[in-house]
Design a protein around this motif. Structure first.
Motif, short mmCIF file in Angstrom:
data_model
loop_
_atom_site.label_atom_id
_atom_site.label_comp_id
_atom_site.label_asym_id
_atom_site.label_seq_id
_atom_site.Cartn_x
_atom_site.Cartn_y
_atom_site.Cartn_z
N PHE A 757 -19.40 -9.64 -11.29
CA PHE A 757 -19.14 -10.19 -12.62
C PHE A 757 -17.89 -9.49 -13.17
CE2 PHE A 757 -19.51 -9.56 -17.20
CZ PHE A 757 -19.68 -10.85 -17.67
N PHE A 758 -16.98 -10.27 -13.76
CA PHE A 758 -15.78 -9.64 -14.34
C PHE A 758 -15.19 -10.54 -15.43
CE2 PHE A 758 -14.52 -12.14 -10.72
CZ PHE A 758 -13.30 -12.72 -11.04
N HIS A 759 -14.28 -9.96 -16.22
CA HIS A 759 -13.62 -10.64 -17.32
C HIS A 759 -12.18 -10.95 -16.93
CE1 HIS A 759 -16.39 -9.76 -20.89
NE2 HIS A 759 -17.00 -9.23 -19.84
N VAL A 760 -11.63 -12.02 -17.51
CA VAL A 760 -10.20 -12.34 -17.38
C VAL A 760 -9.67 -12.71 -18.77
CG1 VAL A 760 -10.36 -13.13 -14.99
CG2 VAL A 760 -10.72 -14.76 -16.84
N ASP A 761 -8.34 -12.83 -18.85
CA ASP A 761 -7.66 -13.26 -20.07
C ASP A 761 -7.87 -12.24 -21.20
OD1 ASP A 761 -6.31 -14.55 -22.04
OD2 ASP A 761 -7.64 -16.28 -22.15
N PHE A 762 -6.94 -11.30 -21.27
CA PHE A 762 -7.03 -10.23 -22.28
C PHE A 762 -5.94 -10.41 -23.34
CE2 PHE A 762 -8.58 -8.60 -18.20
CZ PHE A 762 -9.88 -8.30 -18.54
N GLY A 763 -5.88 -11.59 -23.88
CA GLY A 763 -4.89 -11.88 -24.92
C GLY A 763 -5.21 -11.26 -26.26
N TYR A 764 -6.45 -10.82 -26.45
CA TYR A 764 -6.86 -10.18 -27.70
C TYR A 764 -7.62 -8.90 -27.37
CZ TYR A 764 -5.82 -14.69 -29.86
OH TYR A 764 -5.19 -15.84 -30.30
N ILE A 765 -7.08 -7.78 -27.86
CA ILE A 765 -7.74 -6.49 -27.64
C ILE A 765 -7.71 -5.69 -28.94
CG2 ILE A 765 -7.18 -6.41 -25.18
CD1 ILE A 765 -4.93 -4.46 -25.84
N LEU A 766 -8.33 -4.54 -28.91
CA LEU A 766 -8.37 -3.60 -30.04
C LEU A 766 -8.97 -4.26 -31.28
CD1 LEU A 766 -4.92 -1.84 -29.58
CD2 LEU A 766 -7.17 -1.11 -28.76
#
Length: 899
Positions: A757-766
């Motif tokens: 299982f993993f995440h993609v698309d990190f256009g929004y952080i913090l």
């Protein structure tokens, strides 16, 4: 409407104010002999002895009734037939520094052999005039100006000047019948001709030299006659009003101001807001000890549209104190400097803290890298610096307590760095941050980094490239170190080269030109260093071939994105471009893949190419490798992948930190590389989104049972697969919570066939999220159902693993915070938008992004508190109904657009 082109006064930052004193015109009556008998001093005045005797003029800038410059004077000049100076004066101030109410006070001085009683000079004012530099529309005056001279007065330059350059028309009195209704026809004709002359000088009228000479002579005659007529009209008006019966003398001074191609509009400097005080205000109970003072305000005082004298006005006066925002008290600074100058090394070497002070020092050393150190704590560290030499945690605190701008303190502190216990890498990274600019400190940190191997150095390389911005001077120890290590390691050099190339290609307004030049110089030094290595020429050739390949891929991606046709036509065009012999993509000599230099690619499979349905239409390419395997990637243009690259780098680092704690959580930090500020590639991992898995198989558990069945297992899934799924869920839940990853929905949560299982698309952080009411942690019911449900053994193991992983990462909080601190100056949207200015004293405020990570790490909490808080967070995230609504809304929108 025609375009209006103009410049601002700030644009003229290197041009000083100039004014040309041209000529003095006027009608001067001879002084009667009876007056000379009464005033013997008038006999020695130059203008009375001879109408064309020499005079001189002075010019001075005034504003707010105060002089801004010293006066500038014309040269002494003997006149023949007219008083013509024709001399440019340069005033010692630039246009960019002028206030909006700036004025030029020009005084014509008359020579006298007798000393003036007021000025103690051998000169008396012949007359003066004051002209503003900006008109009522805040536009700079330019060209020829005709200024009224006020006889026997020196130009005062006051806000309500008594020597204005233009006298406004007076109101008609009761005796207006005595005075003409209009100015004499000769005066009107003179004004008309002067207006035409000004137009010609501005280039609005053509020039005819022989005819203009005749007109100019005629103008001089009309001007002289008009001056006499205007003076006579003024005298008649004065006598009619009964104000003055004496004859008045009328004089005008012609001056010229510089001409510009465009109008110059006044623009003020945008000063930064006043600093916010870092002093703690008293508690509300302290204010109750005495009532607020009664303040009475004078009439006419107004603020924010409310008169102070009114009943609705506030009761307190707001006064800005510039010392309130100072982080360091100058008196304490001086006291510390005096105390340290009196202390001797011989006494300090033998000084030992007592039990109470030792406890204070231990508490101080436990502070994180972004926590403030008070002045008293700085004094304690300096006082017991020799005692602290054996504690590696104390080095960064000691560096902060030294005033490195003081040569004496720097000489005392520098030798101690080499005697200190060897610090960890995370502390060395802190010393390379924006708070430490002294070369000795940064060189010491570089010496510690030299002991790290290439694999560890690659984990921090992204931050070390950004740390180059914080070096002062041309000789950077960090740049020399990175260039040398990168030249001797191809893998390290590959990423170093592309990290630099991305920064060099960033021509956005947020990337300063000096930083681009810095990175270009480091890249040049890197290429020169490569030439000195045995395989350097071949390595440069490899980098060139990589650049050519990425250029071709970027061109193909842009053609697919902006070309016409539907997706089928775009896919056909992509395959045609790959097959085109001119592009040389089907087969080529082995080339290290920039994304993963350990893989050598030899071509692209045409049949496996694809175009995804995303808005930017990224292309999927499958590379042939030298081992005969396939390496699929996704190439995208129109998007800056540096933020995704940073997140994947942090996930890779956290995976390594967890492995040190014997926690193998089966994370999938896929490869990603930004190749420019608007293009990049990332590794394609065969997988299925959670939304697609649930739509096709009904649930994640059904998907796992289909891909990895085991009838003997509890849930019908292979034990290894379920173990991988639970561990990866725990790891990514913890990491995405710490990084504040936003915009989490079932389409960017993926699962591989092996249960990864993993995440993609990190256009929004913090903490940024485009959707309202987003949960702090993404833990949806679909994920928990895949573990067997909320009451299952798998869910209990998930909670245990997630808590263990969270505590393990908290132990490395200093390293994580220092890495984000080094990225504060990077042109990455969410870090740039949440960054903050660092303090100049070495402590400073960390950026908001770093503070966000620190808050998510729950530093300062006990283990018992962390257990309760994490349990509550997991349960709250799972039971958050708003997250389910967001997933449903996202799925609805996606389904609507697919139609």
């Amino acid at each position: 409407m025609e375009a209006f082109n103009f410049a601002t006064s700030l644009d003229l930052d290197e041009l000083s104010v100039h004014v040309r004193i041209d000529r003095l015109d006027g009608y001067q009556k001879p002084v009667p002999y009876s007056v000379l008998l009464k005033r013997p001093d008038l006999r020695h005045r130059a203008s009375i002895l001879n109408p064309h005797f020499e005079l001189y003029a002075t010019a001075q800038i005034w504003a707010d009734s105060k002089p801004l410059t010293v006066p500038v004077q014309t040269a002494y000049k003997a006149f023949k037939n007219a008083r013509i100076w024709n001399e440019w004066l340069a005033l010692p101030v630039t246009y960019s520094n002028l206030p909006a109410n700036a004025q030029i006070a020009i005084t014509v001085w008359d020579l006298s052999s007798l000393e003036d009683t007021d000025s103690n000079l051998h000169a008396v004012p012949f007359g003066g005039t004051t002209i503003p530099l900006f008109d009522k529309d805040n536009t700079l005056h330019k060209g020829r100006q005709r200024c009224r001279i006020h006889r026997f007065k020196a130009a005062d330059g006051l806000a309500n000047t008594t020597t204005p350059w233009v006298i406004p028309p007076a109101r008609k009195s009761r005796n207006a019948q005595v005075v003409e209704d209009t100015v004499d026809e000769q005066v009107a004709e003179m004004e008309r001709l002067e207006a035409l002359l000004k137009k010609q000088e501005m280039g609005d009228l053509p020039i005819n030299h022989w005819l203009d000479g005749l007109v100019y002579k005629k103008m001089m005659k009309i001007r002289n006659e008009a001056l006499k007529a205007e003076a006579a009209a003024l005298n008649r008006q004065s006598k009619a009003d009964g104000t003055d019966g004496d004859d008045q003398e009328l004089f005008y001074l012609d001056i010229e101001l510089p001409r510009f191609d465009h109008a110059v509009v006044f623009t003020d400097v945008e000063y930064p807001p006043p600093p916010i005080s870092d002093l703690r205000l008293p508690a509300e109970a302290d204010f109750r000890l005495r009532p607020p003072p009664e303040v009475s305000f004078g009439p006419g005082i107004d603020i924010d549209g409310i008169a102070y004298g009114s009943a609705s006005a506030g009761r307190l006066i707001k006064i800005y104190d510039p010392e309130i925002g100072r982080r360091v008290n100058p008196a304490e600074d001086k006291h510390r400097e005096l105390m340290r100058s009196q202390q001797t090394d011989s006494l300090d070497r033998d000084r030992k803290p007592n039990v109470h002070v030792r406890d204070k020092l231990n508490l101080l050393l436990s502070k994180g890298p972004i926590e403030e150190i008070t002045s008293h704590e700085r004094d304690d560290i300096w006082k017991f610096r020799y005692f602290l030499l054996r504690d590696k945690r104390a080095l960064t605190k000691f560096v902060k307590c030294v005033n490195w701008k003081n040569p004496r303190e720097a000489r005392q502190a520098a030798p101690l760095l080499d005697k200190w216990a060897e610090i960890d890498v995370d502390d060395a990274l802190e010393l390379l941050g924006p708070h430490f600019d002294h070369p000795v400190v940064r060189s010491y940190a570089v010496e510690r980094l030299k002991k790290a191997d290439d694999e560890e150095l690659q984990l921090y390389l992204l931050q070390l490239v950004q740390a180059l911005k914080y070096d002062s001077g041309d000789d950077s120890s960090l740049a020399r170190f990175l260039v040398t290590r990168a030249a001797n390691s191809f893998t390290l050099g590959n990423f170093f080269h592309w990290y630099l190339m991305v920064e060099i290609s960033d021509y956005s307004t947020d990337q300063e030109a000096q930083h681009r030049e810095l990175f270009a110089k480091v890249e040049y030094d890197f290429m020169v260093e490569l030439e000195s290595t045995p395989e350097g020429v071949e390595t440069r050739s490899v980098f060139r071939r990589q650049g050519e390949l990425l250029t071709v891929l970027a061109k193909m991606s842009k053609d697919i994105r902006f070309g016409g046709g539907d997706r089928t036509a775009k896919l056909a065009r992509l395959k045609k471009a790959i097959s085109d012999p001119k592009n040389e993509l089907v087969s080529f000599d082995p080339l290290p893949l920039p994304l993963d230099p350990s893989v050598h690619i030899t071509g692209i499979h045409t049949t496996d190419a694809n175009v995804l349905k995303s808005s930017l239409l990224p292309i999927v390419l499958s590379f042939k490798t030298s081992t005969g395997e396939r390496y699929p990637i996704i190439f995208k243009t129109g998007d800056d992948l540096r933020q995704d690259q940073l997140v994947i780098q942090i996930i890779t680092l956290m995976d390594r930190l967890l492995l040190r704690e014997n926690l193998h959580l089966r994370l999938t930090p896929y490869r990603i590389l930004a190749t420019s500020s608007a293009a990049g590639a990332f590794q394609f991992i065969p997988s299925l989104s959670i939304a697609a898995a649930c739509n096709q198989y009904g649930s994640i558990l059904s998907y796992l049972r289909t891909t990895n069945p085991d009838p003997n297992a509890d849930l019908g899934v292979k034990r290894e697969t379920m173990d991988t799924y639970i561990k990866s869920c725990a790891g990514y839940c913890v990491i995405t919570y710490l990084l504040g990853v936003g915009d989490r929905h079932l389409d960017n949560l993926l699962i591989g066939p092996g249960g990864h299982f993993f995440h993609v698309d990190f256009g929004y952080i913090l903490g940024r999220d485009p959707k309202p009411f987003a949960p702090a942690m993404k833990l949806c019911k679909e994920m928990v159902e895949g573990m067997g449900g909320k009451g299952s053994e798998g869910y209990a193991r998930f909670k245990s693993l997630s808590y263990t992983a969270f505590c393990a990462l908290r132990k490395s909080s200093s390293l994580i915070l220092n890495l984000f601190s080094l990225m504060q100056g990077a042109n990455i949207p969410d870090i740039k938008g949440r960054g903050g200015d660092a303090g100049a004293d070495g402590g400073g405020d960390a950026g908001q992004g770093v503070a966000f990570i620190r808050e998510r790490l729950w530093l300062g909490r006990s283990e018992e508190e962390v257990v309760r808080m994490w349990e509550a967070l997991v349960e709250e995230s799972l039971g958050d109904w708003k997250a389910g609504v967001i997933d449903w809304a996202h799925e609805f929108v996606q389904t609507y657009w697919r139609r």
